[in-house]
Design a protein around this motif. Sequence first.
Motif, short mmCIF file in Angstrom:
data_model
loop_
_atom_site.label_atom_id
_atom_site.label_comp_id
_atom_site.label_asym_id
_atom_site.label_seq_id
_atom_site.Cartn_x
_atom_site.Cartn_y
_atom_site.Cartn_z
N UNK A 141 -8.19 -9.80 42.71
CA UNK A 141 -9.11 -9.20 43.67
C UNK A 141 -9.87 -10.30 44.41
N UNK A 142 -10.31 -9.98 45.61
CA UNK A 142 -11.15 -10.85 46.42
C UNK A 142 -12.56 -10.29 46.38
N UNK A 143 -13.47 -11.00 45.74
CA UNK A 143 -14.82 -10.48 45.52
C UNK A 143 -15.64 -10.40 46.80
N UNK A 144 -15.17 -11.01 47.89
CA UNK A 144 -15.88 -10.91 49.16
C UNK A 144 -15.44 -9.68 49.97
N UNK A 145 -14.43 -8.96 49.48
CA UNK A 145 -14.06 -7.69 50.08
C UNK A 145 -14.87 -6.57 49.42
N UNK A 146 -14.73 -5.35 49.93
CA UNK A 146 -15.46 -4.23 49.34
C UNK A 146 -14.98 -3.98 47.91
N UNK A 148 -14.18 -1.88 44.60
CA UNK A 148 -13.68 -0.52 44.40
C UNK A 148 -14.37 0.18 43.23
N UNK A 149 -15.27 -0.51 42.56
CA UNK A 149 -15.90 0.05 41.36
C UNK A 149 -16.98 1.06 41.72
N UNK A 150 -17.18 2.02 40.84
CA UNK A 150 -18.18 3.05 41.06
C UNK A 150 -19.59 2.48 41.03
N UNK A 151 -20.51 3.14 41.68
CA UNK A 151 -21.91 2.74 41.63
C UNK A 151 -22.40 2.74 40.18
N UNK A 152 -23.24 1.75 39.88
CA UNK A 152 -23.92 1.68 38.58
C UNK A 152 -22.94 1.81 37.42
N UNK A 153 -21.89 0.99 37.45
CA UNK A 153 -20.85 1.11 36.43
C UNK A 153 -20.82 -0.02 35.40
N UNK A 154 -21.51 -1.14 35.67
CA UNK A 154 -21.45 -2.28 34.75
C UNK A 154 -22.81 -2.56 34.12
N UNK A 169 -22.70 -14.76 50.49
CA UNK A 169 -23.34 -14.42 49.23
C UNK A 169 -24.16 -13.13 49.34
N UNK A 170 -24.73 -12.87 50.53
CA UNK A 170 -25.50 -11.64 50.68
C UNK A 170 -24.63 -10.41 50.43
N UNK A 171 -23.41 -10.44 50.94
CA UNK A 171 -22.50 -9.32 50.74
C UNK A 171 -22.11 -9.20 49.27
N UNK A 172 -21.83 -10.34 48.64
CA UNK A 172 -21.46 -10.32 47.21
C UNK A 172 -22.60 -9.75 46.37
N UNK A 173 -23.83 -10.23 46.64
CA UNK A 173 -24.96 -9.78 45.84
C UNK A 173 -25.28 -8.30 46.08
N UNK A 174 -25.02 -7.81 47.29
CA UNK A 174 -25.20 -6.37 47.56
C UNK A 174 -24.22 -5.55 46.74
N UNK A 175 -22.99 -6.06 46.59
CA UNK A 175 -21.99 -5.38 45.77
C UNK A 175 -22.41 -5.41 44.29
N UNK A 176 -22.93 -6.55 43.87
CA UNK A 176 -23.39 -6.68 42.49
C UNK A 176 -24.49 -5.66 42.21
N UNK A 237 -33.80 -11.86 46.32
CA UNK A 237 -33.48 -11.25 47.62
C UNK A 237 -32.71 -9.95 47.44
N UNK A 238 -31.83 -9.91 46.43
CA UNK A 238 -31.04 -8.70 46.18
C UNK A 238 -31.84 -7.60 45.52
N UNK A 239 -33.02 -7.94 44.96
CA UNK A 239 -33.87 -6.92 44.37
C UNK A 239 -34.00 -6.97 42.87
N UNK A 240 -33.38 -7.97 42.22
CA UNK A 240 -33.46 -8.04 40.77
C UNK A 240 -34.84 -8.53 40.32
N UNK A 241 -35.23 -8.12 39.13
CA UNK A 241 -36.52 -8.54 38.58
C UNK A 241 -36.28 -9.28 37.26
#
Length: 337
Positions: A141-146, A148-154, A169-176, A237-241
């Motif tokens: 998989x290419x982690x910079x693409x969308x 496919x995992x469900x929301x809140x799955x990991x 990195x902003x796109x990757x962190x939004x996916x994370x 920036x992504x919102x983690x605490x």
Amino acid sequence: MAQSAPIEVDPELLENNNSDYASSGYNTSTDSLTSSVYQYVFENGRRYHAYYGVDKTVMPNDEEEQSRLDLHHEIFLTMMGGKLHLAPIDPTPQKILDVGTGTGIWAIDMADMYPSAEVLGTDLSPIQPKWVPPNCRFEVDDAEEEWVYADESFDFIHIRNLAQAFTDWDKVMAQVWRCIKPGGWVELAELGCECLCDDGSMHPEINRYFSKLAEACAKLGRPFPTGPESLTDRLNKAGFRKVASETYKQPSGPWPKDKKLNNIGLMTLLGSDTGYHAYGMAVFTRILHMGKEEADELCKGALKSAKSAKNHTYSLFFVAYGQKPEAEGETNEDGQK
């Protein structure tokens, strides 16, 4: 380990007049899906990924590189006191994602450590072993693409040493953020590209190598982190605490007096036989447009410097982690939702 504390040189090494580790008694030899995803390109005697595009990654993926990656995994473990991660994850996680898994060694170790979890490792290249724990699997998989995992799955997402692979990195962190469960953790870990020295013994060849490497990666749009704040800023920036970080030192050879650092330096030196060329050749020739001979000489010069017992240099390894808030509206340390 505090970044500011100088590393003390082993006095026995200073008393030895030999100029390299080999003559000082150290053994520095490295001897001791579908068919389309297996398409590769060969440059300068090394094999590179091609399926998602030749420039998607500038690191080789051949057998030499796989051996170096496994050795570097042991270096990371030693630096981190034998820990696979620093994030205080739940003792019985259900799903763990390792982004850019490489040979899969971290994912395999995590599957052994957490039998409750399904551990997924993703990478551009299918270079992972076939025999793995039953709760571990790999995907190309290419982690910079969308994703496919469900929301809140990991429960936990791990990203290590991908500075040379990501431009967005902003796109990757939004996916994370989207894919981590509330209360779950993410951990980022990266090597810095600055060559440091506490006693003025740095050879100019190794300094030039790291300067050119940093220049090339910055020009490519994939700069190395300059400090732990490079990683903590991404998390905030992504919102983690509950964001926290640690910095470790990785000596370039077995020159430190401290036994742990000495062992790290020895392993680093062993990996250097292929490491300088692995990090440098593609970016020097593709990005800085060096000729093959010039790039090769730059890598060889850095390796020669690293093998000199009179060169007391090191680099830094940064680890940062953060938690996704469990409740809607809960904020991180910067007051961000």
